[in-house]
Design a protein around this motif. Sequence first.
Motif, PDB file in Angstrom:
ATOM      1  N   GLY A 133       0.798  -1.228   0.000  1.00 55.58           N
ATOM      2  CA  GLY A 133       0.000   0.000   0.000  1.00 55.58           C
ATOM      3  C   GLY A 133       0.822   1.266   0.000  1.00 55.58           C
ATOM      4  O   GLY A 133       0.378   2.294   0.500  1.00 55.58           O
ATOM      5  N   PHE A 134       2.030   1.191  -0.545  1.00 57.75           N
ATOM      6  CA  PHE A 134       2.929   2.346  -0.669  1.00 57.75           C
ATOM      7  C   PHE A 134       3.188   3.028   0.684  1.00 57.75           C
ATOM      8  O   PHE A 134       2.869   4.201   0.883  1.00 57.75           O
ATOM      9  CB  PHE A 134       2.366   3.367  -1.672  1.00 57.75           C
ATOM     10  N   PRO A 135       3.738   2.282   1.641  1.00 54.21           N
ATOM     11  CA  PRO A 135       3.991   2.858   2.966  1.00 54.21           C
ATOM     12  C   PRO A 135       4.985   4.017   2.902  1.00 54.21           C
ATOM     13  O   PRO A 135       5.915   4.007   2.097  1.00 54.21           O
ATOM     14  CB  PRO A 135       4.578   1.682   3.757  1.00 54.21           C
ATOM     15  N   LYS A 136       4.783   5.008   3.738  1.00 49.56           N
ATOM     16  CA  LYS A 136       5.643   6.192   3.770  1.00 49.56           C
ATOM     17  C   LYS A 136       6.837   6.026   4.714  1.00 49.56           C
ATOM     18  O   LYS A 136       7.832   6.742   4.606  1.00 49.56           O
ATOM     19  CB  LYS A 136       4.835   7.421   4.200  1.00 49.56           C
ATOM     20  N   ALA A 137       6.711   5.093   5.670  1.00 48.62           N
ATOM     21  CA  ALA A 137       7.776   4.916   6.660  1.00 48.62           C
ATOM     22  C   ALA A 137       7.881   3.448   7.056  1.00 48.62           C
ATOM     23  O   ALA A 137       6.915   2.682   6.943  1.00 48.62           O
ATOM     24  CB  ALA A 137       7.503   5.770   7.894  1.00 48.62           C
ATOM     25  N   ASP A 138       9.058   3.059   7.524  1.00 48.93           N
ATOM     26  CA  ASP A 138       9.263   1.689   7.979  1.00 48.93           C
ATOM     27  C   ASP A 138       8.840   1.556   9.446  1.00 48.93           C
ATOM     28  O   ASP A 138       8.400   2.532  10.063  1.00 48.93           O
ATOM     29  CB  ASP A 138      10.720   1.259   7.735  1.00 48.93           C
ATOM     30  N   PRO A 139       8.956   0.366  10.049  1.00 52.15           N
ATOM     31  CA  PRO A 139       8.500   0.180  11.437  1.00 52.15           C
ATOM     32  C   PRO A 139       9.253   1.018  12.470  1.00 52.15           C
ATOM     33  O   PRO A 139       8.797   1.151  13.608  1.00 52.15           O
ATOM     34  CB  PRO A 139       8.741  -1.319  11.681  1.00 52.15           C
ATOM     35  N   HIS A 140      10.404   1.578  12.084  1.00 51.95           N
ATOM     36  CA  HIS A 140      11.163   2.426  12.998  1.00 51.95           C
ATOM     37  C   HIS A 140      10.905   3.911  12.741  1.00 51.95           C
ATOM     38  O   HIS A 140      11.522   4.763  13.363  1.00 51.95           O
ATOM     39  CB  HIS A 140      12.662   2.129  12.861  1.00 51.95           C
ATOM     40  N   GLY A 141      10.014   4.194  11.777  1.00 55.19           N
ATOM     41  CA  GLY A 141       9.674   5.573  11.476  1.00 55.19           C
ATOM     42  C   GLY A 141      10.541   6.221  10.420  1.00 55.19           C
ATOM     43  O   GLY A 141      10.350   7.397  10.099  1.00 55.19           O
ATOM     44  N   ASP A 142      11.485   5.485   9.861  1.00 55.66           N
ATOM     45  CA  ASP A 142      12.350   6.042   8.822  1.00 55.66           C
ATOM     46  C   ASP A 142      11.580   6.162   7.511  1.00 55.66           C
ATOM     47  O   ASP A 142      10.869   5.230   7.126  1.00 55.66           O
ATOM     48  CB  ASP A 142      13.583   5.158   8.610  1.00 55.66           C
ATOM     49  N   PRO A 143      11.719   7.283   6.799  1.00 53.31           N
ATOM     50  CA  PRO A 143      10.978   7.467   5.557  1.00 53.31           C
ATOM     51  C   PRO A 143      11.429   6.491   4.471  1.00 53.31           C
ATOM     52  O   PRO A 143      12.609   6.179   4.351  1.00 53.31           O
ATOM     53  CB  PRO A 143      11.290   8.916   5.159  1.00 53.31           C
ATOM     54  N   ILE A 144      10.469   6.016   3.685  1.00 49.37           N
ATOM     55  CA  ILE A 144      10.756   5.101   2.588  1.00 49.37           C
ATOM     56  C   ILE A 144      10.723   5.890   1.281  1.00 49.37           C
ATOM     57  O   ILE A 144       9.698   6.489   0.949  1.00 49.37           O
ATOM     58  CB  ILE A 144       9.725   3.966   2.525  1.00 49.37           C
ATOM     59  N   PRO A 145      11.818   5.916   0.536  1.00 50.98           N
ATOM     60  CA  PRO A 145      11.795   6.630  -0.749  1.00 50.98           C
ATOM     61  C   PRO A 145      10.824   5.972  -1.723  1.00 50.98           C
ATOM     62  O   PRO A 145      10.661   4.751  -1.710  1.00 50.98           O
ATOM     63  CB  PRO A 145      13.246   6.523  -1.242  1.00 50.98           C
ATOM     64  N   ASN A 146      10.181   6.785  -2.549  1.00 49.43           N
ATOM     65  CA  ASN A 146       9.242   6.226  -3.518  1.00 49.43           C
ATOM     66  C   ASN A 146       9.994   5.670  -4.723  1.00 49.43           C
ATOM     67  O   ASN A 146      11.227   5.637  -4.741  1.00 49.43           O
ATOM     68  CB  ASN A 146       8.201   7.272  -3.939  1.00 49.43           C
ATOM     69  N   ILE A 147       9.263   5.264  -5.739  1.00 51.04           N
ATOM     70  CA  ILE A 147       9.863   4.636  -6.911  1.00 51.04           C
ATOM     71  C   ILE A 147      10.846   5.554  -7.619  1.00 51.04           C
ATOM     72  O   ILE A 147      11.766   5.108  -8.307  1.00 51.04           O
ATOM     73  CB  ILE A 147       8.763   4.160  -7.886  1.00 51.04           C
ATOM     74  N   ASN A 148      10.692   6.869  -7.415  1.00 50.73           N
ATOM     75  CA  ASN A 148      11.600   7.848  -8.030  1.00 50.73           C
ATOM     76  C   ASN A 148      12.762   8.231  -7.115  1.00 50.73           C
ATOM     77  O   ASN A 148      13.537   9.130  -7.442  1.00 50.73           O
ATOM     78  CB  ASN A 148      10.821   9.108  -8.418  1.00 50.73           C
ATOM     79  N   GLY A 149      12.857   7.559  -5.971  1.00 48.54           N
ATOM     80  CA  GLY A 149      13.948   7.840  -5.039  1.00 48.54           C
ATOM     81  C   GLY A 149      13.735   9.086  -4.199  1.00 48.54           C
ATOM     82  O   GLY A 149      14.680   9.617  -3.618  1.00 48.54           O
ATOM     83  N   GLU A 150      12.491   9.539  -4.095  1.00 55.71           N
ATOM     84  CA  GLU A 150      12.189  10.764  -3.353  1.00 55.71           C
ATOM     85  C   GLU A 150      11.692  10.428  -1.944  1.00 55.71           C
ATOM     86  O   GLU A 150      10.853   9.550  -1.763  1.00 55.71           O
ATOM     87  CB  GLU A 150      11.119  11.582  -4.089  1.00 55.71           C
ATOM     88  N   PHE A 151      12.222  11.144  -0.952  1.00 54.75           N
ATOM     89  CA  PHE A 151      11.820  10.956   0.435  1.00 54.75           C
ATOM     90  C   PHE A 151      10.793  12.016   0.828  1.00 54.75           C
ATOM     91  O   PHE A 151      10.895  13.172   0.415  1.00 54.75           O
ATOM     92  CB  PHE A 151      13.021  11.105   1.377  1.00 54.75           C
ATOM     93  N   GLU A 152       9.824  11.613   1.637  1.00 53.91           N
ATOM     94  CA  GLU A 152       8.886  12.586   2.185  1.00 53.91           C
ATOM     95  C   GLU A 152       9.564  13.323   3.340  1.00 53.91           C
ATOM     96  O   GLU A 152      10.137  12.705   4.232  1.00 53.91           O
ATOM     97  CB  GLU A 152       7.621  11.872   2.695  1.00 53.91           C
ATOM     98  N   LYS A 153       9.504  14.649   3.329  1.00 57.17           N
ATOM     99  CA  LYS A 153      10.167  15.437   4.359  1.00 57.17           C
ATOM    100  C   LYS A 153       9.442  15.308   5.693  1.00 57.17           C
ATOM    101  O   LYS A 153       8.223  15.205   5.748  1.00 57.17           O
ATOM    102  CB  LYS A 153      10.238  16.909   3.935  1.00 57.17           C
ATOM    103  N   SER A 154      10.211  15.318   6.760  1.00 53.47           N
ATOM    104  CA  SER A 154       9.659  15.180   8.106  1.00 53.47           C
ATOM    105  C   SER A 154       9.992  16.402   8.956  1.00 53.47           C
ATOM    106  O   SER A 154      11.055  17.021   8.786  1.00 53.47           O
ATOM    107  CB  SER A 154      10.211  13.922   8.776  1.00 53.47           C
ATOM    108  N   LYS A 155       9.094  16.737   9.843  1.00 51.87           N
ATOM    109  CA  LYS A 155       9.327  17.847  10.777  1.00 51.87           C
ATOM    110  C   LYS A 155       9.793  17.350  12.141  1.00 51.87           C
ATOM    111  O   LYS A 155       9.862  18.107  13.097  1.00 51.87           O
ATOM    112  CB  LYS A 155       8.041  18.664  10.938  1.00 51.87           C
TER     113      LYS A 155
END
Length: 219
Positions: free
Chosen positions: A120-142
């Motif tokens: 389901g295209f997860p945004k983060a792994d179980p430790h909260g680290d962002p998962i890059p999408n198919i284009n290698g882009e990371f979602e920014k975090s605050k």
Amino acid sequence: MHSFTEENYLKAIYKLEEQTGDNVINSDLAKALSIHSATVTDMLKKMSQKKLIIYEKSKGFKLTGKGKKIAVSIIRKHRLWEVFLVNNLGFGWDEVHDMAEQLEHIQSEDLINRLDTYLGFPKADPHGDPIPNINGEFEKSKAVPLSTLFAGKQGKVSAVTDHSTAFLSYLTKIGIALGDRVKVKSIEEYDNSYTLLLKNKKEIAVSSKFVDSILVIVI
């Protein structure tokens, strides 16, 4: 195709570049990989010839565009496999890092893209680290380290930077998970230790190293 060793180097260099925002030096990479500096130097020369890094003995080294692309791909595979292992196979978040270290070297991009879709295209792994999408882009975090909060402030746990079994098991034992609210009740001036108030109103005393390893969204 690149060797497992090269991929491990690229991933480690990428993470060190993220931490420092500058060129990486041999000793830091050797420490990150738990190997001798002489071994690092030999491998870096080979990787430079393959145009995976830009290496200057006096200034350190950094990833080329090609090297960065490979490193991000490895990170993407690692984090997607962690999601699969936790969500679909029932492993704990303290058990999956080493298994994902093995699975991240699978070469099939089609498999990884299908895995991403299946999850389901997860945004983060179980430790909260962002998962890059198919284009290698990371979602920014605050998110910021819990250690940056003053006494009386609180945040929602969004990630952990220490993925060791000992740390994650301890978090589970004391009842801290991603999404939980944590309040800094007080900070001890003598040793910079913290007293935290957890979601169940339980108070715990922890070290400065502990709060450095937890990222929160300030609320």
